[in-house]
Design an enzyme around this catalytic site. Sequence first.
Site, mmCIF file in Angstrom:
data_model
loop_
_atom_site.group_PDB
_atom_site.id
_atom_site.type_symbol
_atom_site.label_atom_id
_atom_site.label_comp_id
_atom_site.label_asym_id
_atom_site.label_seq_id
_atom_site.Cartn_x
_atom_site.Cartn_y
_atom_site.Cartn_z
ATOM 1 N N SER A 41 0.843 -1.192 0.000
ATOM 2 C CA SER A 41 0.000 0.000 0.000
ATOM 3 C C SER A 41 0.879 1.243 0.000
ATOM 4 O O SER A 41 1.662 1.439 -0.926
ATOM 5 C CB SER A 41 -0.962 -0.047 1.189
ATOM 6 N N ASP B 169 -13.845 11.887 -9.424
ATOM 7 C CA ASP B 169 -13.446 13.268 -9.161
ATOM 8 C C ASP B 169 -12.217 13.637 -9.981
ATOM 9 O O ASP B 169 -12.082 14.775 -10.439
ATOM 10 C CB ASP B 169 -13.168 13.458 -7.674
ATOM 11 N N HIS C 48 -4.020 -0.638 -4.498
ATOM 12 C CA HIS C 48 -5.435 -0.977 -4.247
ATOM 13 C C HIS C 48 -6.269 -0.744 -5.512
ATOM 14 O O HIS C 48 -7.452 -0.400 -5.432
ATOM 15 C CB HIS C 48 -6.014 -0.123 -3.120
#
Length: 439
Positions: free
Chosen positions: A196, A215, A251
């Site tokens: 991560s 977005d 991810h």
Amino acid sequence: MRVPSVPVPVPVPVPVAARRTALACALAVSLLSVSPSALADAPTARTAAGSLVLIGGALEEDNARVYGEIIKRAGGRDARIGVITAASVPESQDPHADDPERCSNSACNGAYYADVFERHGAADAQWIPLDLDHVANADSDAVVAQVESMTGFFFGGGDQYRYVTTLLRGDAHRDSKVLAAIRAKLARGAVVAGSSAGAQIASGPDMVSGGESYDALRDGSAPGYFDDPTRLGYLPEGGFGFLGSGLIDTHTGAYGREGRALRLAADTGHDRVYALEENTALVVDRPGSDREHLGVLGPNGVAVLDPRDARAHDSADGWSLRRARYSYLTDGDRYDARSWTPRVHPSKQPLSPVGTTPVPVNSDVFHSAANPDGTPYAFRSTARALASTRAQNSATATTYESGPRFAVTFTKGRGFAAFTGDGADVRTLLSLRVDIAPR
């Protein structure tokens, strides 16, 4: 993975055009050949002897193959793993710091990973005491000595900006003594792994600092670190620069980050993104050298997003991107970064689609957090469904959000290929065209 954080300073913007020109010169190569000097000036060139094991997050403690790979590269039974969890909140900010069952801070996370590595066979694993409560330790000679005694390193998840604060001296963006020691160990053959945020921090220029796909497509990116987790931000100076042949995102499928990765690449002039999926590693041998090779290890995969031939356009209707390429590599596949050549594992066979079932409707291609019924890996699912049918050469999926709603069109075409491991299910995909446009 973003977690709650203390306020941090926003880096000073630098001209995108200047970065785009420099990156284009350094990274643009042809499909079949590459200029011998294309990566010569990359900041990772000095790390050629070592290796990286970068996991897209959510590394499960029973993933013996990934933990075993890190340990093997660190010396096998003699492996000594230094665990760095400075991306976690420090003990002073964890309300459950005194509860071993509920704590989630740098110290208890470090102890967790040290235990897991030892259970998987490392001779020794130690927490390196670095976090926001112990920033001074990054220049401690005693901690440097601890680092020097290690044969491999693992960076845990959390918020990658905390690694910038603790190991890169924040706005100064210069190696601390500890980071310099780790960099030197990598150059001499050590393995550096991370999950991560611990994988993200290996990035070179324009490291992503947050954002959601919708977005990002609607509003674009901006240099900095933002409290709004939906806003696509990036740090122009990047992370540690261990891997310079492409942007890194993590991810990816679980959080639907393919859209933000493509937007960031287009905005900053990068020609490649390694989009890492959860519980799966991108293993990089000789990073930054002219012999850099990458491989995939684990149950999911790594997407290589290729916008070299793509064209972005802004209009009153919204942003669009045409002619990007999506390859999805799975366990055992290899990738030559300099020649842009994927090498599918020989156990996999070309897929000859026989089905005529239409590709299922997908109205949430980027697995929006706003959709309570959303499905992870939706982007990958549509791509694989298209590869599996001979009834269609293209399929369109849309974003959950509207205003505008974006359509993502997948198209089989020149260079496209699909591979299966069992003769039926699609595993690996090569060079699927991706177009994004407002609808």
